[in-house]
Design an enzyme around this catalytic site. Structure first.
Site, PDB file in Angstrom:
ATOM      1  N   LEU A  16      23.448  -1.863  12.383  1.00 56.59           N
ATOM      2  CA  LEU A  16      22.513  -2.669  13.171  1.00 56.59           C
ATOM      3  C   LEU A  16      21.137  -2.749  12.532  1.00 56.59           C
ATOM      4  O   LEU A  16      20.556  -3.826  12.408  1.00 56.59           O
ATOM      5  CB  LEU A  16      22.411  -2.093  14.589  1.00 56.59           C
ATOM      6  CG  LEU A  16      21.495  -2.837  15.566  1.00 56.59           C
ATOM      7  CD1 LEU A  16      22.067  -2.796  16.970  1.00 56.59           C
ATOM      8  CD2 LEU A  16      20.092  -2.230  15.579  1.00 56.59           C
ATOM      9  N   ALA A  17      20.573  -1.606  12.131  1.00 58.10           N
ATOM     10  CA  ALA A  17      19.230  -1.599  11.557  1.00 58.10           C
ATOM     11  C   ALA A  17      19.176  -2.429  10.279  1.00 58.10           C
ATOM     12  O   ALA A  17      18.241  -3.210  10.063  1.00 58.10           O
ATOM     13  CB  ALA A  17      18.777  -0.167  11.275  1.00 58.10           C
ATOM     14  N   SER A  44      26.569   1.969  14.513  1.00 62.91           N
ATOM     15  CA  SER A  44      26.068   1.040  15.525  1.00 62.91           C
ATOM     16  C   SER A  44      27.210   0.398  16.298  1.00 62.91           C
ATOM     17  O   SER A  44      27.127   0.215  17.514  1.00 62.91           O
ATOM     18  CB  SER A  44      25.226  -0.064  14.863  1.00 62.91           C
ATOM     19  OG  SER A  44      24.348   0.461  13.911  1.00 62.91           O
ATOM     20  N   ALA A  45      28.263   0.030  15.588  1.00 64.49           N
ATOM     21  CA  ALA A  45      29.385  -0.655  16.232  1.00 64.49           C
ATOM     22  C   ALA A  45      30.130   0.268  17.189  1.00 64.49           C
ATOM     23  O   ALA A  45      30.848  -0.200  18.078  1.00 64.49           O
ATOM     24  CB  ALA A  45      30.337  -1.206  15.181  1.00 64.49           C
ATOM     25  N   GLU A 115      21.318   6.659  32.565  1.00 64.08           N
ATOM     26  CA  GLU A 115      21.908   7.697  31.730  1.00 64.08           C
ATOM     27  C   GLU A 115      21.022   8.938  31.762  1.00 64.08           C
ATOM     28  O   GLU A 115      19.946   8.944  32.367  1.00 64.08           O
ATOM     29  CB  GLU A 115      22.104   7.180  30.295  1.00 64.08           C
ATOM     30  CG  GLU A 115      23.126   6.040  30.218  1.00 64.08           C
ATOM     31  CD  GLU A 115      23.466   5.623  28.796  1.00 64.08           C
ATOM     32  OE1 GLU A 115      22.915   6.213  27.839  1.00 64.08           O
ATOM     33  OE2 GLU A 115      24.290   4.714  28.639  1.00 64.08           O
ATOM     34  N   HIS A 234      26.773  15.389  21.307  1.00 63.29           N
ATOM     35  CA  HIS A 234      27.125  14.666  22.530  1.00 63.29           C
ATOM     36  C   HIS A 234      28.035  15.552  23.372  1.00 63.29           C
ATOM     37  O   HIS A 234      29.018  16.099  22.866  1.00 63.29           O
ATOM     38  CB  HIS A 234      27.830  13.348  22.196  1.00 63.29           C
ATOM     39  CG  HIS A 234      27.796  12.369  23.332  1.00 63.29           C
ATOM     40  ND1 HIS A 234      28.512  12.552  24.486  1.00 63.29           N
ATOM     41  CD2 HIS A 234      27.114  11.200  23.490  1.00 63.29           C
ATOM     42  CE1 HIS A 234      28.282  11.541  25.301  1.00 63.29           C
ATOM     43  NE2 HIS A 234      27.436  10.712  24.726  1.00 63.29           N
ATOM     44  N   ARG A 280      20.693  15.755  27.307  1.00 65.51           N
ATOM     45  CA  ARG A 280      21.930  15.969  26.560  1.00 65.51           C
ATOM     46  C   ARG A 280      22.053  17.381  26.006  1.00 65.51           C
ATOM     47  O   ARG A 280      23.154  17.932  25.948  1.00 65.51           O
ATOM     48  CB  ARG A 280      22.030  14.957  25.409  1.00 65.51           C
ATOM     49  CG  ARG A 280      22.555  13.616  25.848  1.00 65.51           C
ATOM     50  CD  ARG A 280      22.806  12.721  24.672  1.00 65.51           C
ATOM     51  NE  ARG A 280      23.357  11.447  25.122  1.00 65.51           N
ATOM     52  CZ  ARG A 280      23.531  10.396  24.340  1.00 65.51           C
ATOM     53  NH1 ARG A 280      23.189  10.465  23.073  1.00 65.51           N
ATOM     54  NH2 ARG A 280      24.036   9.280  24.811  1.00 65.51           N
ATOM     55  N   HIS A 339      26.608  14.133  17.019  1.00 66.31           N
ATOM     56  CA  HIS A 339      26.572  12.730  17.434  1.00 66.31           C
ATOM     57  C   HIS A 339      25.437  11.952  16.801  1.00 66.31           C
ATOM     58  O   HIS A 339      25.623  10.830  16.343  1.00 66.31           O
ATOM     59  CB  HIS A 339      26.460  12.684  18.958  1.00 66.31           C
ATOM     60  CG  HIS A 339      26.422  11.304  19.537  1.00 66.31           C
ATOM     61  ND1 HIS A 339      27.465  10.415  19.402  1.00 66.31           N
ATOM     62  CD2 HIS A 339      25.463  10.667  20.259  1.00 66.31           C
ATOM     63  CE1 HIS A 339      27.160   9.283  20.021  1.00 66.31           C
ATOM     64  NE2 HIS A 339      25.955   9.401  20.539  1.00 66.31           N
ATOM     65  N   GLU A 363      19.052   5.461  12.062  1.00 66.27           N
ATOM     66  CA  GLU A 363      19.267   6.896  12.157  1.00 66.27           C
ATOM     67  C   GLU A 363      18.905   7.639  10.882  1.00 66.27           C
ATOM     68  O   GLU A 363      18.667   8.848  10.902  1.00 66.27           O
ATOM     69  CB  GLU A 363      20.719   7.176  12.540  1.00 66.27           C
ATOM     70  CG  GLU A 363      20.941   8.583  13.057  1.00 66.27           C
ATOM     71  CD  GLU A 363      22.365   8.836  13.526  1.00 66.27           C
ATOM     72  OE1 GLU A 363      22.737  10.019  13.670  1.00 66.27           O
ATOM     73  OE2 GLU A 363      23.110   7.855  13.737  1.00 66.27           O
ATOM     74  N   ARG A 374      17.069  13.404  21.645  1.00 63.53           N
ATOM     75  CA  ARG A 374      16.991  11.961  21.858  1.00 63.53           C
ATOM     76  C   ARG A 374      17.327  11.591  23.297  1.00 63.53           C
ATOM     77  O   ARG A 374      18.334  12.010  23.840  1.00 63.53           O
ATOM     78  CB  ARG A 374      17.951  11.246  20.909  1.00 63.53           C
ATOM     79  CG  ARG A 374      17.999   9.734  21.095  1.00 63.53           C
ATOM     80  CD  ARG A 374      18.899   9.094  20.072  1.00 63.53           C
ATOM     81  NE  ARG A 374      20.295   9.467  20.245  1.00 63.53           N
ATOM     82  CZ  ARG A 374      21.225   8.678  20.768  1.00 63.53           C
ATOM     83  NH1 ARG A 374      20.909   7.464  21.183  1.00 63.53           N
ATOM     84  NH2 ARG A 374      22.456   9.083  20.874  1.00 63.53           N
TER      85      ARG A 374
END
Length: 522
Positions: A16-17, A44-45, A115, A234, A280, A339, A363, A374
């Site tokens: 994405l970035a 990202s996907a 979240e 995660h 988290r 994660h 990232e 995060r």
């Protein structure tokens, strides 16, 4: 070594970035280095949650920034949090204009999920758990129509050309297992957007290629690395033995799913006022403790979500189905898995690294937004904000060429590639000794193993990038003698008073520490 020179901006990565930066640089010519076919293998996907943004009239960027700072356990740069959260709404609207099919209400508003550690629902999502895939679909479609961008698929970056002060090029090889003779590519600017380092761990939710190579490459060139010790685990990776582990999105807990163990006990209610929606790091440690005690933690969606999980969270449902689980009737076994890396190449608000000619976003970068933990769904947001910031700064500081011919790389095979057994040992070492809970003895043992692995495989740049990043994570974790956010030291359980310090680390210093420990342990 073959040398190619281009007037194109070189972007390392294709997630994405990277894609967003390439689009924002248009019509300035860009060449993207993509190890896999476009859209395949990018973290990202795989993102399920969505993009955090104050889209609700009752919400505000200030409230979003405050939640970010609070979740980050005292190590967030407040100015960065304000910068990012102010820009969040614009980026959601931009993605919408580019064709991203965010979930919408009957009156046209955005469906917002809550979240962990958010004070209200502010995560814009797609079909429950498909935000990353849908955003990438829209961006790739736009990219394919952008004539200024050339994508070199099947190509990986393995080293930066640098004199220690300035980066002037990037060394490329073929990305298949056979390896190839390297090619040195010099461009008008180098932007690193090749992901984080979760795949350095044996238990991870990251795609197979995301193993700290980009961060290691920058570190080996002399760039400062910040917050390396802060690796986010995660809490709800689906524990079915897959590598990488499928992810059960946090939005499930936002919709009321609860965490239980094999005895049916809901254990989070006694540990934190927010229970399953605690930050988290808190939930991950609770999951880890249940696992270590042999109590088999599970995510129970039956009462809160029921059959809706099959249509509203299809990726989770598919992962369960292929492993013989029925989430409508059974709780989902979960484990804490590496994660997201809050650490990375240290950058400023323009995305500039500490070496001239080098930028980083996504990232791979450490901007100061995430601190020690995060905030959920701030990852995609940070990638968008800093991809645009990098593009704008690169455009200001590099001339717009009259033309930039497309590149044609001719790789010659040489058989160099990372030893799979060495990679497996590295990943297991990180999970065993640099994981959810750490201590000094384990961290020193990990550094000694990393030193031996690198000594035994000195010729492979791809592997040296992995060991560089693993060394930085481990050395930074050893140097931080406190527990803060995702960094938990069982031998230093207390958090130091005051704001958390951010201590950039150079690879040369981490290697000196590693070598001394390895020497002491022989």
């Amino acid at each position: 070594m073959q040398l190619l020179t281009t007037d194109r901006v070189v972007i390392v990565g294709a997630g994405l970035a990277a894609i967003y930066a390439a689009l924002k640089l248009a019509p300035r010519p860009v060449v993207m280095i993509s190890p896999d076919p476009l859209g395949v293998g990018a973290s990202s996907a795989w993102a399920q949650g969505g993009v955090a943004a104050a889209m609700n009239p009752n919400d505000s960027p200030e409230a979003h920034a405050a939640d970010t700072v609070r979740a980050g356990a005292g190590a967030v740069d407040a100015a960065v949090a304000e910068f990012v959260t102010r820009a969040a709404r614009d980026h959601v609207l931009d993605l919408t204009d580019l064709g991203t099919g965010f979930d919408r209400t009957s009156d046209g508003g955005y469906v917002l999920s809550r979240e962990a550690a958010h004070s209200m629902a502010r995560v814009v999502r797609v079909k429950g758990d498909q935000a990353g895939a849908e955003i990438m679909r829209a961006l790739i479609a736009e990219l394919r129509e952008t004539q200024s961008v050339q994508v070199l698929e099947g190509t990986q970056a393995v080293r930066l050309e640098s004199d220690g002060n300035r980066v002037t090029g990037v060394v490329l090889t073929r990305s298949d297992e056979a390896g190839s003779q390297p090619v040195l590519l010099r461009g008008s600017a180098i932007l690193l957007a090749g992901g984080g380092s979760g795949g350095l761990y044996a238990l991870t939710t990251n795609p197979p290629r995301i193993r700290g190579q980009v961060i290691g490459m920058a570190a080996r060139a002399g760039a400062a690395i910040a917050d390396a010790e802060f690796v986010q685990f995660h809490p709800t990776a689906i524990d079915v033995g897959e590598d990488p582990a499928p992810l059960a999105t946090e939005a499930l807990r936002g919709d009321g799913a609860v965490l239980i163990n094999r005895d049916g006990t809901r254990f989070m209610t006694d540990l934190h006022p927010e229970a399953e929606l605690a930050p988290r790091d808190v939930v991950a440690r609770a999951i880890y403790a249940q696992t270590q005690a042999g109590l088999r933690p599970m995510l129970d969606t039956r009462a809160a979500i029921g059959p809706r999980i099959l249509t509203e969270f299809p990726i989770v449902a598919q992962a369960c189905a292929r492993n013989g689980l029925d989430p409508v009737a059974q709780p989902i076994p979960v484990a804490a898995a590496a994660h997201y890396h809050m650490g990375g190449v240290a950058t400023d608000l323009n995305g500039r690294a500490t070496l001239d000619g080098l930028w980083a976003c996504g990232e791979a970068a450490s901007t100061g937004l995430h601190g020690a933990n995060r905030l959920a769904s701030n990852g995609l947001l940070e990638a968008l904000v800093f991809a645009r910031a990098c593009a704008q700064d690169i455009a200001k500081n590099t001339p717009l060429p009259d033309s930039a011919p497309r590149l044609d790389l001719d790789f010659q095979s040489d058989g160099q590639s990372a030893d799979p057994k060495a990679v497996t040992e590295l990943r297991q070492t990180m999970t065993d000794h640099v994981g959810v809970v750490r201590d000094g003895d384990g961290l020193r043992r990990a550094l000694a193993i990393l030193a031996k692995l690198e000594q035994d495989h000195p010729a492979c740049d791809a592997f040296k990038n992995m060991t560089a990043t693993a060394t930085l994570i481990t050395a930074a974790a050893l140097l931080r003698e406190e527990s803060r956010g995702a960094h938990c030291r069982s031998d230093f359980p207390q958090t130091e008073d005051g704001p958390g310090r951010r201590a950039p680390l150079h690879l040369r210093d981490a290697l000196a520490l590693r070598d001394q420990i390895a020497k002491d342990m022989t």
